[in-house]
Each structure stands twice: as structure tokens, then as C-alpha cells.
Design a protein around this motif. Structure first.
Motif, PDB file in Angstrom:
ATOM      1  N   ASP A  48     -15.414   0.500  15.213  1.00  0.00           N
ATOM      2  CA  ASP A  48     -15.682  -0.699  14.445  1.00  0.00           C
ATOM      3  C   ASP A  48     -14.812  -0.677  13.200  1.00  0.00           C
ATOM      4  OD1 ASP A  48     -16.783  -2.850  13.108  1.00  0.00           O
ATOM      5  OD2 ASP A  48     -18.658  -1.831  12.651  1.00  0.00           O
ATOM      6  N   ALA A  49     -14.142  -1.777  12.919  1.00  0.00           N
ATOM      7  CA  ALA A  49     -13.256  -1.844  11.767  1.00  0.00           C
ATOM      8  C   ALA A  49     -13.927  -2.432  10.534  1.00  0.00           C
ATOM      9  CB  ALA A  49     -12.010  -2.645  12.121  1.00  0.00           C
ATOM     10  N   GLY A  50     -15.213  -2.725  10.600  1.00  0.00           N
ATOM     11  CA  GLY A  50     -15.913  -3.258   9.433  1.00  0.00           C
ATOM     12  C   GLY A  50     -15.460  -4.653   9.078  1.00  0.00           C
ATOM     13  N   SER A  51     -15.825  -5.080   7.890  1.00  0.00           N
ATOM     14  CA  SER A  51     -15.495  -6.429   7.418  1.00  0.00           C
ATOM     15  C   SER A  51     -13.985  -6.619   7.312  1.00  0.00           C
ATOM     16  CB  SER A  51     -16.134  -6.671   6.051  1.00  0.00           C
ATOM     17  OG  SER A  51     -15.664  -7.882   5.506  1.00  0.00           O
ATOM     18  N   PHE A  79      13.552  11.956   4.251  1.00  0.00           N
ATOM     19  CA  PHE A  79      13.681  10.697   4.983  1.00  0.00           C
ATOM     20  C   PHE A  79      12.431  10.479   5.824  1.00  0.00           C
ATOM     21  CE2 PHE A  79      14.705   8.091   8.662  1.00  0.00           C
ATOM     22  CZ  PHE A  79      15.135   6.945   8.007  1.00  0.00           C
ATOM     23  N   MET A  80      11.890   9.288   5.712  1.00  0.00           N
ATOM     24  CA  MET A  80      10.715   8.895   6.498  1.00  0.00           C
ATOM     25  C   MET A  80      11.144   7.746   7.407  1.00  0.00           C
ATOM     26  SD  MET A  80       8.237  10.855   5.276  1.00  0.00           S
ATOM     27  CE  MET A  80       6.725  10.096   5.827  1.00  0.00           C
ATOM     28  N   PRO A  81      11.100   7.942   8.725  1.00  0.00           N
ATOM     29  CA  PRO A  81      11.474   6.848   9.623  1.00  0.00           C
ATOM     30  C   PRO A  81      10.454   5.714   9.545  1.00  0.00           C
ATOM     31  CG  PRO A  81      10.637   8.726  10.864  1.00  0.00           C
ATOM     32  CD  PRO A  81      10.699   9.146   9.430  1.00  0.00           C
ATOM     33  N   ALA A  82      10.842   4.574  10.064  1.00  0.00           N
ATOM     34  CA  ALA A  82       9.917   3.441  10.127  1.00  0.00           C
ATOM     35  C   ALA A  82       8.629   3.899  10.806  1.00  0.00           C
ATOM     36  CB  ALA A  82      10.548   2.293  10.898  1.00  0.00           C
ATOM     37  N   ALA A  83       7.518   3.365  10.346  1.00  0.00           N
ATOM     38  CA  ALA A  83       6.198   3.736  10.875  1.00  0.00           C
ATOM     39  C   ALA A  83       5.523   2.478  11.420  1.00  0.00           C
ATOM     40  CB  ALA A  83       5.343   4.356   9.783  1.00  0.00           C
ATOM     41  N   PRO A  84       4.654   2.639  12.407  1.00  0.00           N
ATOM     42  CA  PRO A  84       3.932   1.473  12.929  1.00  0.00           C
ATOM     43  C   PRO A  84       3.070   0.829  11.843  1.00  0.00           C
ATOM     44  CG  PRO A  84       3.583   3.414  14.312  1.00  0.00           C
ATOM     45  CD  PRO A  84       4.297   3.881  13.079  1.00  0.00           C
ATOM     46  N   ALA A  85       2.827  -0.448  12.009  1.00  0.00           N
ATOM     47  CA  ALA A  85       1.950  -1.172  11.081  1.00  0.00           C
ATOM     48  C   ALA A  85       0.555  -0.548  11.117  1.00  0.00           C
ATOM     49  CB  ALA A  85       1.871  -2.645  11.472  1.00  0.00           C
ATOM     50  N   VAL A  86      -0.105  -0.543   9.965  1.00  0.00           N
ATOM     51  CA  VAL A  86      -1.495  -0.099   9.898  1.00  0.00           C
ATOM     52  C   VAL A  86      -2.395  -1.316  10.096  1.00  0.00           C
ATOM     53  CG1 VAL A  86      -1.132   1.955   8.469  1.00  0.00           C
ATOM     54  CG2 VAL A  86      -1.448  -0.260   7.362  1.00  0.00           C
ATOM     55  N   THR A  87      -3.606  -1.067  10.555  1.00  0.00           N
ATOM     56  CA  THR A  87      -4.582  -2.142  10.705  1.00  0.00           C
ATOM     57  C   THR A  87      -5.581  -2.069   9.561  1.00  0.00           C
ATOM     58  OG1 THR A  87      -5.980  -0.791  12.147  1.00  0.00           O
ATOM     59  CG2 THR A  87      -4.368  -2.226  13.227  1.00  0.00           C
ATOM     60  N   TRP A  88      -6.171  -3.206   9.239  1.00  0.00           N
ATOM     61  CA  TRP A  88      -7.156  -3.277   8.154  1.00  0.00           C
ATOM     62  C   TRP A  88      -8.463  -2.660   8.617  1.00  0.00           C
ATOM     63  CZ3 TRP A  88      -6.599  -4.660   3.167  1.00  0.00           C
ATOM     64  CH2 TRP A  88      -7.773  -4.838   2.411  1.00  0.00           C
ATOM     65  N   ASN A  89      -9.063  -1.867   7.748  1.00  0.00           N
ATOM     66  CA  ASN A  89     -10.369  -1.298   8.035  1.00  0.00           C
ATOM     67  C   ASN A  89     -11.306  -1.617   6.875  1.00  0.00           C
ATOM     68  OD1 ASN A  89     -12.486   0.989   7.798  1.00  0.00           O
ATOM     69  ND2 ASN A  89     -11.823   0.996   9.935  1.00  0.00           N
ATOM     70  N   LEU A 166      -1.119   8.042   9.712  1.00  0.00           N
ATOM     71  CA  LEU A 166      -2.172   7.211   9.118  1.00  0.00           C
ATOM     72  C   LEU A 166      -2.138   5.845   9.796  1.00  0.00           C
ATOM     73  CD1 LEU A 166      -1.615   8.335   5.440  1.00  0.00           C
ATOM     74  CD2 LEU A 166      -3.533   8.948   6.928  1.00  0.00           C
ATOM     75  N   LYS A 167      -3.228   5.464  10.430  1.00  0.00           N
ATOM     76  CA  LYS A 167      -3.263   4.279  11.305  1.00  0.00           C
ATOM     77  C   LYS A 167      -4.017   3.086  10.733  1.00  0.00           C
ATOM     78  CE  LYS A 167      -1.514   6.795  14.689  1.00  0.00           C
ATOM     79  NZ  LYS A 167      -0.109   6.755  14.933  1.00  0.00           N
ATOM     80  N   GLU A 168      -4.917   3.330   9.774  1.00  0.00           N
ATOM     81  CA  GLU A 168      -5.749   2.255   9.235  1.00  0.00           C
ATOM     82  C   GLU A 168      -5.671   2.280   7.714  1.00  0.00           C
ATOM     83  OE1 GLU A 168      -9.525   1.649  11.933  1.00  0.00           O
ATOM     84  OE2 GLU A 168      -9.313   3.783  11.449  1.00  0.00           O
ATOM     85  N   VAL A 169      -5.944   1.146   7.102  1.00  0.00           N
ATOM     86  CA  VAL A 169      -5.936   1.071   5.644  1.00  0.00           C
ATOM     87  C   VAL A 169      -7.000   0.087   5.183  1.00  0.00           C
ATOM     88  CG1 VAL A 169      -4.261  -0.828   5.372  1.00  0.00           C
ATOM     89  CG2 VAL A 169      -4.420   0.962   3.614  1.00  0.00           C
ATOM     90  N   GLY A 170      -7.512   0.352   4.022  1.00  0.00           N
ATOM     91  CA  GLY A 170      -8.344  -0.598   3.293  1.00  0.00           C
ATOM     92  C   GLY A 170      -7.924  -0.458   1.854  1.00  0.00           C
ATOM     93  N   MET A 171      -7.840  -1.567   1.164  1.00  0.00           N
ATOM     94  CA  MET A 171      -7.431  -1.458  -0.235  1.00  0.00           C
ATOM     95  C   MET A 171      -8.236  -2.399  -1.088  1.00  0.00           C
ATOM     96  SD  MET A 171      -3.625  -3.084  -0.144  1.00  0.00           S
ATOM     97  CE  MET A 171      -3.153  -2.503   1.455  1.00  0.00           C
ATOM     98  N   SER A 172      -8.175  -2.143  -2.384  1.00  0.00           N
ATOM     99  CA  SER A 172      -8.905  -2.972  -3.313  1.00  0.00           C
ATOM    100  C   SER A 172      -8.080  -3.204  -4.562  1.00  0.00           C
ATOM    101  CB  SER A 172     -10.225  -2.311  -3.698  1.00  0.00           C
ATOM    102  OG  SER A 172     -10.953  -3.148  -4.575  1.00  0.00           O
ATOM    103  N   TYR A 173      -8.227  -4.404  -5.088  1.00  0.00           N
ATOM    104  CA  TYR A 173      -7.615  -4.799  -6.353  1.00  0.00           C
ATOM    105  C   TYR A 173      -8.740  -5.234  -7.269  1.00  0.00           C
ATOM    106  CZ  TYR A 173      -5.541  -8.163  -9.629  1.00  0.00           C
ATOM    107  OH  TYR A 173      -5.179  -8.855 -10.749  1.00  0.00           O
ATOM    108  N   VAL A 174      -8.793  -4.658  -8.447  1.00  0.00           N
ATOM    109  CA  VAL A 174      -9.801  -5.032  -9.439  1.00  0.00           C
ATOM    110  C   VAL A 174      -9.079  -5.364 -10.741  1.00  0.00           C
ATOM    111  CG1 VAL A 174     -11.703  -4.170 -10.872  1.00  0.00           C
ATOM    112  CG2 VAL A 174     -11.657  -3.664  -8.429  1.00  0.00           C
ATOM    113  N   TYR A 175      -9.399  -6.517 -11.289  1.00  0.00           N
ATOM    114  CA  TYR A 175      -8.898  -6.903 -12.603  1.00  0.00           C
ATOM    115  C   TYR A 175     -10.087  -6.956 -13.537  1.00  0.00           C
ATOM    116  CZ  TYR A 175      -7.204  -9.747 -16.463  1.00  0.00           C
ATOM    117  OH  TYR A 175      -6.900 -10.205 -17.718  1.00  0.00           O
TER     118      TYR A 175
END
Length: 192
Positions: A48-51, A79-89, A166-175
């Protein structure tokens, strides 16, 4: 769990940290960073990828992240080669939001919360279980336009951002007006 230590660059006005930074930023300084890997554990059969909801700022940086991963680049001297896109979690996003809000409210900047919670502890508390790898980038004082570039300009952040494991990412921005840095970013990566 194992920990890989990487160097960190902290800028005088704009701060970045990659897993394991200090609780109070100083500029310029070098601090440790890490990516946490768990020993092989049973992986949930339902991933489950959550909201999937996110702010316009988080969506813009998510798109910039995947565009950056699509091109190989040098992170410091590696050197870091291109990496697959991550999905939102959504679980990782919830962990990121909790941490960004906590840093803004309590006036600190680091991967370890004043109460001792680490990126992996926050991810699990938010529901991200069965993980095999966790990584975190944080920044303060950056805008939507410059936060990805700030992470790419720092070798340890760049390596985390470009890590194909690293296959998934979630991020947050707070002002938070009146807070120490104004803007806070947390980018939590994981693999299950």
C-alpha cells in the motif's frame, strides 16, 4: 542495521543535511550522513502506498526529483548513472511532514529529533513497514526552485537522491513565518 557515513555540506544561509546530521545547524560545517539498511525482513505482500495527496510545492519538487534521476551525474567525485523514477509513498510523506513540522516548531535542524527519533523510526511510526532501505535528505531556507539543485550540489545528498536502490519517496514542505529558517524540506526515501 548498517550505516554508511557520507560527508555533508552545510551552507551559511541555506542548510542541507543527509541522514545523521546535528540537531543544531552551524555554518559552514561538516556532519555525518547515512542511509539505513535493514537486514532482510519479510516484505509485506500488499505494498500500500498510502495517501497520494501532496501540495503543489511537493508535486513540483517530486517532478524535479524524477527529472534529476533521469540523467546520470557526478556527485562529488562519484559518477551516478541515471536511476529509475521513484514512486510517491504517502507513508513516507507522512513521516517527512511530521519531521518538517517538528523542526519548524522546535527550531532545530537535524535528522535526529530532540526526542531521539531517527528517520527509520519516523517512517515505521507513519506506517512504512517491511522496508529494506531508508534514506533522508533535509533542507531549510530553500525555495521550490532551488531545493533540488541544493541537494544535487552536495555530494552526500546527490548520492542519496540518485541511489537506484531507493524506489519510493515521500516529501514535505513546511513554511512557518517567524521560524528559524522559514522553509523546511524533508525528503524520505525507502525500498520495500
Amino acid at each position: 542495521m548498517t550505516t554508511k557515513l557520507l560527508p555533508l555540506l552545510a551552507l551559511p544561509i541555506l542548510f542541507l543535511a543527509s541522514c545523521g546530521g546535528p540537531s543544531t545547524p552551524t555554518a559552514p560545517s561538516a556532519v555525518g550522513s547515512n542511509i539505513t539498511s535493514a537486514l532482510p525482513t519479510p516484505v509485506n505482500t500488499i505494498k500500500d502506498a498510502g495517501s497520494q495527496s501532496r501540495s503543489s510545492e511537493e508535486q513540483a519538487v517530486f517532478e524535479q526529483l524524477n527529472a534529476a534521476r533521469a540523467t546520470g551525474r557526478t556527485c562529488g567525485s562519484k559518477f551516478m548513472p541515471a536511476a529509475p523514477a521513484v514512486t510517491w509513498n504517502g507513508y513516507l510523506a507522512a513521516a517527512a511532514k511530521t519531521h518538517a513540522e517538528d523542526m519548524a516548531a522546535k527550531g532545530y535542524f537535524g535528522h535526529k529529533s530532540p526526542d531521539g527519533r531517527t528517520p527509520s523510526m519516523r517512517a515505521e511510526a507513519a506506517g512504512y513497514t517491511g522496508w529494506t532501505e531508508i534514506g533522508e535528505n533535509i533542507a531549510a531556507g530553500y525555495t521550490v526552485r532551488d531545493v533540488i539543485q541544493g541537494w544535487l550540489d552536495s555530494p552526500s545528498h546527490c548520492e542519496t537522491l540518485m541511489d537506484p536502490a531507493l524506489k519510493e519517496v515521500g516529501m514535505s514542505y513546511v513554511y512557518k513565518p517567524g521560524s528559524k529558517f522559514g522553509t523546511y524540506w524533508v525528503q524520505d526515501f525507502g525500498t520495500r
